[in-house]
Design a protein around this motif. Structure first.
Motif, PDB file in Angstrom:
ATOM      1  N   ARG A  71      11.660  -4.940  -5.786  1.00 13.40           N
ATOM      2  CA  ARG A  71      11.166  -5.022  -4.524  1.00 13.40           C
ATOM      3  C   ARG A  71      10.046  -3.849  -4.442  1.00 13.40           C
ATOM      4  O   ARG A  71       8.997  -3.913  -3.817  1.00 13.40           O
ATOM      5  CB  ARG A  71      12.274  -5.328  -3.401  1.00 13.40           C
ATOM      6  N   ILE A  72      10.649  -2.895  -4.756  1.00 13.51           N
ATOM      7  CA  ILE A  72      10.108  -1.487  -4.606  1.00 13.51           C
ATOM      8  C   ILE A  72       8.923  -1.438  -5.456  1.00 13.51           C
ATOM      9  O   ILE A  72       7.776  -0.946  -4.989  1.00 13.51           O
ATOM     10  CB  ILE A  72      11.095  -0.388  -4.876  1.00 13.51           C
ATOM     11  N   ALA A  73       8.922  -2.134  -6.689  1.00 17.23           N
ATOM     12  CA  ALA A  73       7.709  -2.093  -7.579  1.00 17.23           C
ATOM     13  C   ALA A  73       6.752  -3.016  -6.924  1.00 17.23           C
ATOM     14  O   ALA A  73       5.363  -2.811  -6.883  1.00 17.23           O
ATOM     15  CB  ALA A  73       8.136  -2.481  -8.595  1.00 17.23           C
ATOM     16  N   VAL A  74       7.072  -4.071  -6.328  1.00 10.80           N
ATOM     17  CA  VAL A  74       6.153  -4.951  -5.623  1.00 10.80           C
ATOM     18  C   VAL A  74       5.507  -3.911  -4.557  1.00 10.80           C
ATOM     19  O   VAL A  74       4.188  -4.195  -4.194  1.00 10.80           O
ATOM     20  CB  VAL A  74       6.771  -6.274  -4.939  1.00 10.80           C
ATOM     21  N   LEU A  75       6.253  -3.190  -3.563  1.00 10.73           N
ATOM     22  CA  LEU A  75       5.783  -2.717  -2.513  1.00 10.73           C
ATOM     23  C   LEU A  75       4.590  -1.527  -3.119  1.00 10.73           C
ATOM     24  O   LEU A  75       3.629  -1.461  -2.544  1.00 10.73           O
ATOM     25  CB  LEU A  75       6.762  -1.711  -1.975  1.00 10.73           C
ATOM     26  N   ASP A  76       4.853  -0.916  -4.259  1.00 15.74           N
ATOM     27  CA  ASP A  76       4.179  -0.132  -4.738  1.00 15.74           C
ATOM     28  C   ASP A  76       2.749  -0.737  -5.304  1.00 15.74           C
ATOM     29  O   ASP A  76       1.741  -0.169  -5.068  1.00 15.74           O
ATOM     30  CB  ASP A  76       4.556   0.904  -6.052  1.00 15.74           C
ATOM     31  N   LYS A  77       2.865  -1.784  -6.006  1.00 12.41           N
ATOM     32  CA  LYS A  77       1.636  -2.423  -6.577  1.00 12.41           C
ATOM     33  C   LYS A  77       0.840  -3.190  -5.309  1.00 12.41           C
ATOM     34  O   LYS A  77      -0.378  -3.080  -5.220  1.00 12.41           O
ATOM     35  CB  LYS A  77       2.262  -3.711  -7.431  1.00 12.41           C
ATOM     36  N   ALA A  78       1.675  -3.558  -4.353  1.00 15.27           N
ATOM     37  CA  ALA A  78       0.560  -4.376  -3.463  1.00 15.27           C
ATOM     38  C   ALA A  78       0.115  -3.429  -2.297  1.00 15.27           C
ATOM     39  O   ALA A  78      -1.047  -3.638  -1.843  1.00 15.27           O
ATOM     40  CB  ALA A  78       1.707  -5.414  -2.614  1.00 15.27           C
ATOM     41  N   PHE A  79       0.672  -2.345  -2.174  1.00 18.52           N
ATOM     42  CA  PHE A  79       0.321  -1.591  -0.865  1.00 18.52           C
ATOM     43  C   PHE A  79       0.220   0.073  -1.397  1.00 18.52           C
ATOM     44  O   PHE A  79      -0.207   0.862  -0.483  1.00 18.52           O
ATOM     45  CB  PHE A  79       1.357  -1.368   0.423  1.00 18.52           C
ATOM     46  N   GLY A  80       0.452   0.193  -2.672  1.00 18.14           N
ATOM     47  CA  GLY A  80       0.534   1.967  -2.855  1.00 18.14           C
ATOM     48  C   GLY A  80      -0.847   2.489  -2.573  1.00 18.14           C
ATOM     49  O   GLY A  80      -0.591   3.883  -1.849  1.00 18.14           O
ATOM     50  N   ASP A  81      -2.042   2.099  -2.727  1.00 17.90           N
ATOM     51  CA  ASP A  81      -3.229   2.827  -2.225  1.00 17.90           C
ATOM     52  C   ASP A  81      -3.780   2.225  -1.107  1.00 17.90           C
ATOM     53  O   ASP A  81      -4.858   2.340  -0.806  1.00 17.90           O
ATOM     54  CB  ASP A  81      -3.948   2.559  -3.415  1.00 17.90           C
ATOM     55  N   LYS A  82      -3.078   1.134  -0.255  1.00 22.85           N
ATOM     56  CA  LYS A  82      -3.513   0.684   0.870  1.00 22.85           C
ATOM     57  C   LYS A  82      -2.726   1.080   2.270  1.00 22.85           C
ATOM     58  O   LYS A  82      -3.076   0.624   3.394  1.00 22.85           O
ATOM     59  CB  LYS A  82      -3.604  -0.915   0.994  1.00 22.85           C
ATOM     60  N   MET A  83      -1.774   1.530   2.151  1.00 28.87           N
ATOM     61  CA  MET A  83      -0.939   1.936   3.154  1.00 28.87           C
ATOM     62  C   MET A  83      -0.613   3.261   3.130  1.00 28.87           C
ATOM     63  O   MET A  83      -0.398   4.184   2.308  1.00 28.87           O
ATOM     64  CB  MET A  83       0.490   1.190   2.921  1.00 28.87           C
ATOM     65  N   SER A  84      -0.185   3.995   4.347  1.00 29.79           N
ATOM     66  CA  SER A  84       0.038   5.366   4.797  1.00 29.79           C
ATOM     67  C   SER A  84       1.340   5.773   4.009  1.00 29.79           C
ATOM     68  O   SER A  84       2.270   5.005   3.891  1.00 29.79           O
ATOM     69  CB  SER A  84       0.217   5.806   5.979  1.00 29.79           C
ATOM     70  N   THR A  89       6.978   4.765   2.320  1.00 27.26           N
ATOM     71  CA  THR A  89       8.341   5.343   2.240  1.00 27.26           C
ATOM     72  C   THR A  89       9.310   4.772   3.061  1.00 27.26           C
ATOM     73  O   THR A  89      10.526   4.548   2.596  1.00 27.26           O
ATOM     74  CB  THR A  89       8.274   7.048   2.452  1.00 27.26           C
ATOM     75  N   PHE A  90       8.987   4.515   4.254  1.00 26.68           N
ATOM     76  CA  PHE A  90       9.820   3.849   4.974  1.00 26.68           C
ATOM     77  C   PHE A  90      10.214   2.461   4.622  1.00 26.68           C
ATOM     78  O   PHE A  90      11.590   2.141   4.770  1.00 26.68           O
ATOM     79  CB  PHE A  90       9.496   3.850   6.641  1.00 26.68           C
ATOM     80  N   LEU A  91       9.316   1.816   4.133  1.00 23.86           N
ATOM     81  CA  LEU A  91       9.716   0.371   3.637  1.00 23.86           C
ATOM     82  C   LEU A  91      10.751   0.414   2.463  1.00 23.86           C
ATOM     83  O   LEU A  91      11.528  -0.584   2.244  1.00 23.86           O
ATOM     84  CB  LEU A  91       8.410  -0.432   3.443  1.00 23.86           C
ATOM     85  N   LYS A  92      10.212   1.664   1.585  1.00 22.32           N
ATOM     86  CA  LYS A  92      11.322   1.585   0.431  1.00 22.32           C
ATOM     87  C   LYS A  92      12.683   2.138   0.919  1.00 22.32           C
ATOM     88  O   LYS A  92      13.681   1.420   0.328  1.00 22.32           O
ATOM     89  CB  LYS A  92      10.705   2.673  -0.304  1.00 22.32           C
ATOM     90  N   VAL A  93      12.802   2.746   2.015  1.00 15.32           N
ATOM     91  CA  VAL A  93      14.103   3.258   2.554  1.00 15.32           C
ATOM     92  C   VAL A  93      14.856   1.942   3.223  1.00 15.32           C
ATOM     93  O   VAL A  93      15.981   1.625   2.739  1.00 15.32           O
ATOM     94  CB  VAL A  93      13.842   4.293   3.440  1.00 15.32           C
TER      95      VAL A  93
END
Length: 210
Positions: A71-84, A89-93
């Protein structure tokens, strides 16, 4: 319309409390970074444009099929360069704490808490169909004049309302829906019928005793 939402949500006290706890943490981090408005805007876009619209990402982010690492890999791939970084970091927590299924509650609580800090009154208008923008603007202006405070109007669609609207101002409900009017008419008709039946029974009883 600011704060407009037609999301279908189910009230769950436990999830509401979780949302409130995480919302405070998110606002604290966003305040420290001086990015409160940006973070809330990005979070709103995540909920409305991704979680509510993209079934694949919805399940990947909020479901339990993938592992925490996936799930964290999905977050990085989908939003890593599109999100503050603050929100990412909060979503990962949240994911690490297995609370990713409460993202809507967290977002709603964060918006509500921030509105309270800004002295805004959040009002939810529930209608059977989408509230026209002109009517929403007039309603917002009327509520502002009545309450003496700036208003953030949220719109929810509920076909069971039938017509009219139901307003939720804090813990107070103003029910001007057709459904409520029909309910009152039905209750009044039942009471009238019961009174008439009682009167008829009394007349019958009196006639048999005379």
């Amino acid at each position: 319309m600011a704060g407009t939402s037609s999301d279908k949500q189910t009230f769950d006290l436990g999830r509401q409390r979780i949302g409130a706890v995480y919302a405070k943490a998110l606002l604290g981090a966003a305040d420290d970074a001086g990015q409160t408005d940006v973070v809330l805007e990005e979070f709103g876009s995540l909920i409305h444009d991704v979680v509510n619209q993209r079934e694949d990402l919805h399940h990947a982010i909020t479901g339990s099929i993938l592992s925490e690492e996936q799930r964290i890999a999905v977050l990085d791939k989908a939003f890593g360069d599109k999100m503050s970084p603050v929100l990412l970091t909060f979503l990962k927590v949240v994911t690490q704490h297995e609370r990713q299924d409460c993202l809507r509650e967290i977002y709603n609580a964060a918006v509500k808490l921030n509105n309270e800090r800004l002295g805004l009154v959040e009002v939810t208008a529930k209608t059977a169909s989408e509230l026209p923008q002109e009517l929403a603007d007039n309603l917002t202006a009327g509520l502002k004049a009545k309450l003496g405070r700036d208003v953030v109007l949220k719109s929810e669609i509920d076909p069971s309302v039938i017509g009219g609207l139901v307003l939720y101002v804090g813990d107070t409900v103003f029910d001007g829906s057709v459904a409520n009017q029909l309910k009152q008419l039905r209750q009044k008709a039942l009471e009238t019928t019961a009174q008439q039946a009682k009167a008829s029974l009394e007349r019958f009883t009196n006639s048999t005793q005379s």
